[in-house]
Design an enzyme around this catalytic site. Structure first.
Site, short mmCIF file in Angstrom:
data_model
loop_
_atom_site.label_atom_id
_atom_site.label_comp_id
_atom_site.label_asym_id
_atom_site.label_seq_id
_atom_site.Cartn_x
_atom_site.Cartn_y
_atom_site.Cartn_z
N LYS A 130 -8.84 -9.06 -1.30
CA LYS A 130 -9.45 -9.28 0.01
C LYS A 130 -10.70 -10.13 -0.14
O LYS A 130 -10.89 -11.12 0.57
CB LYS A 130 -9.79 -7.92 0.62
N ARG A 170 -14.97 -2.45 3.53
CA ARG A 170 -13.53 -2.54 3.26
C ARG A 170 -13.27 -2.48 1.76
O ARG A 170 -13.89 -3.19 0.99
CB ARG A 170 -12.98 -3.86 3.81
N GLY A 189 -3.22 4.05 -0.88
CA GLY A 189 -3.87 5.16 -1.57
C GLY A 189 -5.35 4.91 -1.74
O GLY A 189 -6.10 5.80 -2.08
N MET A 204 -9.17 3.78 -0.20
CA MET A 204 -9.88 4.14 1.02
C MET A 204 -9.59 3.15 2.14
O MET A 204 -9.46 1.96 1.91
CB MET A 204 -11.37 4.17 0.77
N ARG A 248 -3.62 -13.21 2.44
CA ARG A 248 -3.03 -12.91 1.13
C ARG A 248 -1.62 -13.46 1.11
O ARG A 248 -1.04 -13.74 2.17
CB ARG A 248 -3.03 -11.40 0.88
N HIS A 300 20.18 8.85 -18.55
CA HIS A 300 21.60 8.53 -18.58
C HIS A 300 22.05 7.95 -17.24
O HIS A 300 22.68 6.89 -17.18
CB HIS A 300 22.40 9.79 -18.92
N SER A 310 25.80 -11.77 -33.55
CA SER A 310 25.41 -11.30 -32.23
C SER A 310 24.52 -10.08 -32.44
O SER A 310 24.94 -9.11 -33.08
CB SER A 310 26.63 -10.94 -31.41
N CYS A 317 23.62 -9.15 -27.47
CA CYS A 317 24.52 -8.48 -26.54
C CYS A 317 24.07 -7.06 -26.17
O CYS A 317 24.81 -6.30 -25.59
CB CYS A 317 25.95 -8.46 -27.07
N TYR A 365 22.67 -18.11 -27.00
CA TYR A 365 22.98 -17.49 -25.71
C TYR A 365 22.46 -16.06 -25.66
O TYR A 365 22.15 -15.46 -26.69
CB TYR A 365 24.49 -17.50 -25.45
P1 ADP Z 1 -6.40 -2.83 5.10
O1 ADP Z 1 -6.66 -3.17 3.69
O2 ADP Z 1 -5.86 -1.48 5.30
O3 ADP Z 1 -5.67 -3.91 5.82
P2 ADP Z 1 -8.79 -3.89 6.26
O4 ADP Z 1 -10.02 -3.84 5.45
O5 ADP Z 1 -8.09 -5.19 6.27
O6 ADP Z 1 -7.84 -2.72 5.79
O7 ADP Z 1 -9.21 -3.47 7.72
C1 ADP Z 1 -8.46 -2.77 8.67
C2 ADP Z 1 -8.54 -3.45 10.02
O8 ADP Z 1 -9.89 -3.63 10.42
C3 ADP Z 1 -7.92 -4.82 9.99
O9 ADP Z 1 -7.17 -5.01 11.16
C4 ADP Z 1 -9.09 -5.72 9.97
O10 ADP Z 1 -8.75 -6.94 10.55
C5 ADP Z 1 -10.14 -4.96 10.76
N1 ADP Z 1 -11.47 -5.35 10.33
C6 ADP Z 1 -11.99 -5.27 9.09
N2 ADP Z 1 -13.22 -5.78 9.01
C7 ADP Z 1 -13.52 -6.23 10.26
C8 ADP Z 1 -14.64 -6.91 10.83
N3 ADP Z 1 -15.70 -7.23 10.09
N4 ADP Z 1 -14.58 -7.21 12.13
C9 ADP Z 1 -13.51 -6.88 12.87
N5 ADP Z 1 -12.43 -6.27 12.41
C10 ADP Z 1 -12.42 -5.94 11.11
MG MG Z 2 -6.06 -5.64 6.10
#
Ligand code: ADP
Ligand code: MG
Ligand code: MG
Length: 894
Positions: A27, A97, A106, A108, A351, A471, A780, A850, A870
């Site tokens: 990210k 984030r 998994g 946060m 991404r 198995h 082989s 093989c 091969y």
């Molecule tokens: P995830 O990894 O679960 O996608 P994100 O970090 O991308 O989590 O965030 C979850 C949601 O919050 C996403 O829809 C993202 O666009 C929104 N979001 C994150 N940061 C901001 C921000 N600074 N302003 C507005 N929306 C945000």
């Molecule tokens: Mg996201």
């Protein structure tokens, strides 16, 4: 130089880039890259993954200097934005984030609207002239901070919200009991009340007031992100997905933009191309007047991008621009998150987009045609999973709701594809049901060799124990049959003929669905679809074949498998096992058993003569299927006791059928017993003792070949002696083979070329390869046996300890299971040496592999590197081996 822990990003100054994924997380590096190419990204900063690493290395303490760097970056952000963190009049709000180098469920979740408190919420209300909006943002923040950072059950907040809606909003709006109250119906004064209640919940459960100091809020959130890296579900995910060498997650702190300001605002997610079909069309969802999390939570149904275009053409236009710029920049399909605040577009994430196997090929080929990438780039992007996915049936993705509703349990995804059928608990029943063309799923605690018939007959296999090399997994993989193993939560009761997961019980005969690609099991029969390999697959595989330098053959014992493999691009058979042919029908089984119990040479020859026509027919079928491609046939390999019955009942039956006294059979079976059959009387040791078996098999091969040739089929047989350990041993058998073969060819006046070679599968053979090459025309590498004998580990028993050897969190001794991916350091050294020695004696020596490894991409790369001619693998893995060979060649030239 002082270590740098924090990287700033904004349009003006972006310290990170897309190359810094390991340090900044996916990210963070994406945001930095977008900002640096001038896209509208709200400013912010990223705390590096290294900090996470140091945090854990130092007993959960941050490195010295981090706090100061974060403070400095916060000041920088305030300056850039022109607002102050925690300000009473016009506060700067941020999101916090998480973001690891690999996308990882998994971890946060995100906290939005951070920086709000009782003072700044008033400031936000005044500044935006929208007090309802400010309060709404505050209640969201308290809930997210309380649940995500502090671990309060979300339900606590949801419950309070629902109660408020029902007791106040419903009354105020006079809504009937069955009408749903929407979040947007709640008014300002109700929200005010809700905020008070949320704070009270927080205080009650945490024992402290909701933090009013933005700095405390910020560090509370940062702690939570780093803390989540070692949360059990994150650790489990990394273990199951075999994610190694990733040191931690990064934390992104970013200025908030608001999609929930009103009808001219909104939030969305999109893909630059259709991730299902790969079509070059813009694809995504948009939710008007909403904040990020609302899209995922599904509180309202989003609109398609085409409707977004109609509703807000100006913002849509900006988004289309971004799409073009990002694809051109990253040269791959992107998955984007964006928000529109009052008609202005902001990019929040980019991404590389996940896509279906079909879309993977379509996008790769299209991008080559669009001159965005080279053919080599396209090939390097394809993974073995993508190819597997092209051929297996899948659950029709239109059934999302049913899948949610009927989910039963999850295990380890051993063999991909999907299958539905009625549950049966034993192999015999599976066979019986299949004979009536019923579809069944074989469910077992584990499987054993006796179950193979039922496994074959079933649509799919589900086991409660075992891993990817159990198995069940190994056998199913060879057939490309959907299989889920290690389903620990599954209770199987063979007596009651039922399985259960918690309170849910599924009885014999009830239907279930397996998704072998994800390991998920569902109740009921889902609709399956079989994707047609797209035209782009054929195009791309055409490039593969032009580039690769090594041939790909298949392991096939039947004309059916041989034909299937040719369809998938096989250029010959690298291993045709002859003993499977002895099991095929009762007649054949009896003939081989008669041969084994016979105590005179004449008796054995008589029995073998009964087998001859069967073997000959089989070989003819295979030669026809392979039409001109080389066919390597291995002479009998397993110890004889595998062919005879071991229970008294069955021995009596046999005695009756072949007219031999029971006592004699019992005695013979007893004689055949071996303490260690893997190292016993097997392979070419058998034909040294009983050369008449070799005579029969060679006769069958050569007569079949001559007859096919006479009928106009091109044939190129290669006779392979298994388990050789010595030149003299091989020579004895080679001379005998040629005597029989040449005799037939001469009598028939045929013109037939054939080769005689050997398997290298015992370390001694590898060590003496220079001598053995004096006799053999080809080698082989039987790397299954070579691995077990070199390591001194029996493949069939390794399940007890090997998982621990491979698990990084446990012993972590091997990086891969050596029976799946060739142990290049050890076994590979023997292979390399044997090739060098062999070619020193005979430069034109033909060399292949093989074992199971012939279909493993990493091992194929190794085979290319050491100069094999091969690789040979099961039919389903032929395209994977072709691709791996091309990728190896590209990497080598680079
Ligand atoms: P995830 O990894 O679960 O996608 P994100 O970090 O991308 O989590 O965030 C979850 C949601 O919050 C996403 O829809 C993202 O666009 C929104 N979001 C994150 N940061 C901001 C921000 N600074 N302003 C507005 N929306 C945000
Ligand atoms: Mg996201
Ligand atoms: Mg072997």
């Amino acid at each position: 130089m002082k270590e740098k822990f924090v990287y700033f990003f904004s349009k003006k100054l972006s310290e990170g880039s897309k190359e810094m994924k390991n340090l900044l997380g996916g990210k963070g590096s994406g945001l930095a890259e977008m900002a640096s190419i001038g896209l509208p990204v709200p400013a912010g900063f990223t705390i590096t993954t290294e900090v996470c690493d140091l945090f854990y290395k130092n007993d959960r303490h941050y490195p010295a200097g981090l706090e100061k760097e974060v403070d400095e970056n916060m000041r920088k952000l305030e300056k850039e934005v022109g607002k102050k963190f925690g300000d009473a009049d016009d506060p700067l709000l941020v999101s916090v984030r998480s973001g690891a180098p690999l996308s990882m469920p998994g971890m946060m979740e995100t906290i939005l609207n951070l920086g709000l408190n009782d003072r700044s919420v008033a400031g936000l209300a005044k500044k935006t002239g929208n007090r309802r909006f400010a309060l709404d943002a505050y209640r969201r923040f308290i809930m997210m901070y309380g649940s995500t950072a502090k671990g309060i059950d979300r339900e606590e907040f949801n419950h309070a919200f629902e109660t408020l809606k029902n007791q106040h909003t419903r009354k105020r709006l006079n809504l009937a009991a069955h009408v749903k109250v929407n979040d947007t119906d709640v008014d300002e004064s109700e929200l005010e009340k809700l905020v008070t209640e949320f704070k009270a919940i927080y205080k009650k459960l945490i024992g402290k007031d909701f933090p009013q100091d933005p700095k405390e809020q910020l560090w509370g959130s940062v702690d939570a992100v780093f803390g989540s890296w070692m949360a059990e579900k994150a650790v489990t995910y990394r273990r199951v997905e075999k994610i190694k060498g990733v040191v931690g997650t990064a934390v992104n702190v970013q200025q908030m933009v608001f999609g929930n300001m009103g009808p001219k605002s909104g939030t969305g997610v999109c893909f630059t191309r259709d991730p299902n079909s790969g079509e070059n069309i813009f694809y995504g969802d948009y939710l008007v007047n909403a904040q990020g999390e609302d899209v995922v939570a599904g509180i309202r149904t989003p609109i398609k991008l085409s409707e977004f275009e109609k509703a807000d053409p100006r913002s849509y236009e900006q988004l289309v621009d971004v799409r073009r710029i990002l694809e051109g920049h990253f040269k791959d399909m992107q998955d984007l998150e964006f928000t529109v605040e009052e008609g202005r577009l902001y990019m929040l994430q980019c991404r590389t987009g996940k896509r279906s196997p079909g879309a993977t090929f379509k996008i790769a080929v299209d991008m080559v045609n669009e001159k965005l990438i080279s053919k080599e780039d396209a090939l390097l992007r394809i993974k073995d999973k993508d190819i597997e996915g092209i051929f297996y049936p899948i659950i029709d993705p239109d059934q999302k709701d049913e899948m949610k509703k009927n989910f039963l349990v999850a295990g380890i995804d051993a063999v991909p594809g999907a299958a539905t059928g009625k549950v049966v608990f034993n192999a015999k029943e599976a066979e019986a049901a299949a004979a009536k063309s019923e579809k069944v799923i074989l469910v077992r605690k584990e499987t054993s060799p006796e179950d193979v018939g039922g496994m074959h007959a079933a649509q799919g296999i589900l086991t409660a124990t075992g891993g990817k090399t159990s198995h069940a997994a190994v056998v199913a993989r060879g057939w490309g049959k959907c299989c889920i193993v290690g389903c620990e939560k599954l209770n199987i009761n063979y007596e009651k003929e039922e399985l259960s997961v918690g309170d849910i019980v599924v009885k014999k005969g009830e239907e279930i669905t397996l998704n072998g690609s994800t390991g998920q099991v569902y109740r009921g029969a889902m609709r399956l679809i079989k994707p047609e390999p797209p035209a782009s697959f054929t195009t791309l595989m055409g490039w593969v074949d032009k580039i690769r330098a090594i041939k790909v053959r298949t392991n096939a014992d039947t004309p059916y498998d041989a034909r299937k493999a040719v369809e998938l691009g096989a250029e010959g058979i690298g291993l045709c096992r002859t003993e499977h042919m002895f099991f095929d029908t009762e007649e054949r089984r009896l003939a081989i058993q008669e041969m084994i119990v016979a105590d005179t040479l004449a008796g054995r020859i008589e029995a073998l003569n009964k087998l001859l026509p069967f073997q000959k027919e089989d070989f003819k079928g295979i030669f026809q299927a392979m039409d001109g491609f080389p066919v390597t046939i291995r002479l009998i390999d397993p110890p004889l006791h595998e062919f005879v019955p071991h229970t008294e009942d069955k021995q009596k039956q046999l005695a009756q059928k072949i007219g031999v006294p029971f006592e004699k059979i019992r005695l013979r079976v007893e004689q055949l017993h071996e303490a260690n059959p893997m190292l016993g009387h097997r392979g070419c040791r058998l034909t040294i003792t009983y050369p008449e078996i070799l005579d029969m098999q060679v006769r069958a091969i050569i007569e079949a070949a001559c007859e096919c040739a006479a009928a106009g089929v091109k044939v190129s047989p290669e006779i392979m002696i298994p388990l050789t350990i010595d030149k003299k041993e091989l020579q004895i058998l080679e001379i005998r083979t040629r005597q029989v073969a040449d005799g037939i060819i001469k009598t028939k006046g045929a013109k037939l070329k054939y080769l005689v070679g050997t398997m290298i599968e015992v370390p001694r053979a590898a060590l003496l390869a220079d001598q053995i090459a004096e006799v053999a025309e080809f080698f082989s590498f039987g790397t299954n046996d070579l691995t077990q004998m070199t390591m001194g580990i029996s493949r069939d028993d390794a399940g007890k300890f090997l998982p621990e050897y491979v698990d990084e969190k446990k012993a972590g001794i091997f990086s891969d299971d050596p029976f799946q991916s060739l142990d290049q350091a050890g076994v590979g050294m023997l292979v390399k040496m044997a090739i060098e020695k062999g070619r020193k004696t005979k430069p034109e020596l033909k060399i292949g592999i093989c074992g199971e490894h012939g279909g493993d991409p990493k091992s194929v790369e190794f085979c290319c590197r050491v100069g094999m001619n091969y690789v040979s693998c099961s039919p389903f893995r032929v395209p994977i081996a072709r691709l791996a060979a091309a990728q190896a060649k590209i990497k080598e030239t680079k």
